[in-house]
Design an enzyme around this catalytic site. Structure first.
Site, mmCIF file in Angstrom:
data_model
loop_
_atom_site.group_PDB
_atom_site.id
_atom_site.type_symbol
_atom_site.label_atom_id
_atom_site.label_comp_id
_atom_site.label_asym_id
_atom_site.label_seq_id
_atom_site.Cartn_x
_atom_site.Cartn_y
_atom_site.Cartn_z
ATOM 1 N N SER A 90 33.040 6.138 89.768
ATOM 2 C CA SER A 90 32.791 4.718 89.792
ATOM 3 C C SER A 90 33.774 3.806 90.809
ATOM 4 O O SER A 90 34.319 2.979 90.516
ATOM 5 C CB SER A 90 32.535 3.769 88.462
ATOM 6 O OG SER A 90 31.744 4.417 87.729
ATOM 7 N N TRP A 106 26.503 12.686 98.242
ATOM 8 C CA TRP A 106 25.237 11.810 98.216
ATOM 9 C C TRP A 106 24.353 12.409 97.244
ATOM 10 O O TRP A 106 23.194 11.965 96.879
ATOM 11 C CB TRP A 106 24.676 12.066 99.525
ATOM 12 C CG TRP A 106 25.362 11.329 100.409
ATOM 13 C CD1 TRP A 106 26.221 10.289 100.525
ATOM 14 C CD2 TRP A 106 24.925 10.965 101.877
ATOM 15 N NE1 TRP A 106 26.483 9.497 101.710
ATOM 16 C CE2 TRP A 106 25.641 10.015 102.693
ATOM 17 C CE3 TRP A 106 23.875 11.723 102.903
ATOM 18 C CZ2 TRP A 106 25.560 9.633 103.857
ATOM 19 C CZ3 TRP A 106 23.725 11.262 104.214
ATOM 20 C CH2 TRP A 106 24.744 10.128 104.687
ATOM 21 N N LYS A 107 24.920 13.499 96.422
ATOM 22 C CA LYS A 107 24.204 14.197 95.297
ATOM 23 C C LYS A 107 22.474 14.267 95.720
ATOM 24 O O LYS A 107 22.492 14.969 96.851
ATOM 25 C CB LYS A 107 24.302 13.336 94.006
ATOM 26 C CG LYS A 107 25.632 12.729 93.642
ATOM 27 C CD LYS A 107 25.742 12.213 92.550
ATOM 28 C CE LYS A 107 27.337 11.851 92.239
ATOM 29 N NZ LYS A 107 27.615 11.248 90.919
ATOM 30 N N GLY A 133 30.741 8.564 94.953
ATOM 31 C CA GLY A 133 29.243 8.918 94.743
ATOM 32 C C GLY A 133 28.314 7.705 95.091
ATOM 33 O O GLY A 133 28.011 7.526 96.112
ATOM 34 N N GLY A 134 27.945 6.905 94.098
ATOM 35 C CA GLY A 134 26.961 5.813 94.285
ATOM 36 C C GLY A 134 27.314 4.783 95.554
ATOM 37 O O GLY A 134 26.489 4.736 96.214
ATOM 38 N N GLU A 160 38.050 14.117 88.224
ATOM 39 C CA GLU A 160 36.540 13.289 87.819
ATOM 40 C C GLU A 160 36.403 13.074 86.446
ATOM 41 O O GLU A 160 35.607 13.875 85.893
ATOM 42 C CB GLU A 160 35.707 13.793 88.623
ATOM 43 C CG GLU A 160 35.614 13.629 90.133
ATOM 44 C CD GLU A 160 34.291 13.497 90.699
ATOM 45 O OE1 GLU A 160 34.206 12.822 91.481
ATOM 46 O OE2 GLU A 160 33.448 14.425 90.261
ATOM 47 N N GLY A 180 29.463 7.439 87.635
ATOM 48 C CA GLY A 180 28.026 6.859 87.673
ATOM 49 C C GLY A 180 27.894 5.780 86.755
ATOM 50 O O GLY A 180 26.852 5.097 86.467
#
Ligand code: PGA
Length: 264
Positions: free
Chosen positions: A221, A12-13, A242-243, A175, A181
């Site tokens: 991504s 979730w950064k 992530g996002g 990664e 991102g």
């Protein structure tokens, strides 16, 4: 290759920006994760939200949560005069099982170096946390054909002090930085090659059996659309998201795909 659950890590950064929004996000997530038994789901919220799980234990026993908790970083000492740091012992005590280490955003914006990441990794193992070591090249390194040199350097430095009997606890996340991102995902063939290179490095340092057993993830991504391409790769054990992990509808679909492809 040992068949096992797919690992899906939600990074979730630095999100969500308020406690209220965190609770809303978590409420949505809870509705989505109930049925995914064939997935090892790891939620990595910002540090400040970790106590939420700890203090709601009576209504919400961590062992009954359909996911494990992870942190996004940790320090290498257990306690002491280290202003602003969070130790692996503290994370373990708060119910964490995993910790992401060496994420490219920390390498890039916080100046984290291989050597420090190696110390953090060793300390997390000593505190019974499973480290998720992130490795991957920049766009420039990719153009210069240095992908595997970079991955090798980061990987060997990260696991430098890890003993043979500990290495299986370490998860490696490939990664590529240019894919994080950006919406530009790495092709599944490139990811497969990277996963094989990672296993080869592990085989050289330890042995072939360990190289087959170590868990390798892909991150960069990841979306509902490309998740099947990665999750069907035999040498990949899961994804670091992530996002898309903040968009619960989409994340739920990724979990569904992983669950259909995973084993108990
Ligand atoms: P992304 O992030 O899915 O938003 O690209 C992945 C990561 O940074 O781990």
């Amino acid at each position: 290759m040992v068949f096992m659950k797919k690992i899906i890590v939600a990074n979730w950064k630095c999100n969500p920006p308020t406690y209220k929004k965190f609770k809303q996000l978590f409420a949505q997530l809870q509705k989505k994760v109930r049925n995914f038994k064939k997935v090892e789901l790891v939620i990595c919220p910002p540090f400040v939200y970790l106590p939420f799980f700890f203090f709601s234990r009576s209504s919400f026993p961590t062992q009954h949560l359909p996911f494990k908790l992870g942190a996004q970083n940790c320090f290498w000492e257990e306690e002491g005069p280290f202003t602003g740091e969070i130790s692996p012992k503290m994370l373990k005590d708060l119910g964490c099982s995993y910790v992401i280490l060496g994420h490219s955003e920390r390498r890039e914006f916080l100046g984290e170096k291989d050597k420090e990441i190696g110390k953090k990794l060793k300390a997390s193992l000593e505190n019974k946390l499973r480290p998720i070591l992130c490795v991957g090249e920049t766009e420039e390194e990719r153009k210069k054909g240095r992908i595997f040199k970079v991955v090798e350097r980061q990987l060997l430095a990260g696991i430098k002090k890890v003993k043979k009997q500990e290495i299986e606890k370490v998860i490696i996340a490939y990664e590529p930085i240019w894919a994080i991102g950006t919406g530009i995902s790495c092709s599944s063939n490139e990811v497969l090659t990277a996963a094989l290179v990672i296993r080869k490095i592990i085989a050289k340092k330890f042995n072939q059996k360990i190289a087959c057993q170590i868990q390798v993830l892909y991150g960069g991504s990841v979306k509902e659309k490309n998740a099947p391409d990665y999750l069907t790769q035999p040498h990949l054990n899961g994804l670091l998201v992530g996002g898309a992990s903040l968009k619960i509808e989409e994340f739920g679909q990724i979990l569904k795909i992983a669950s259909n492809l995973g084993n108990n």
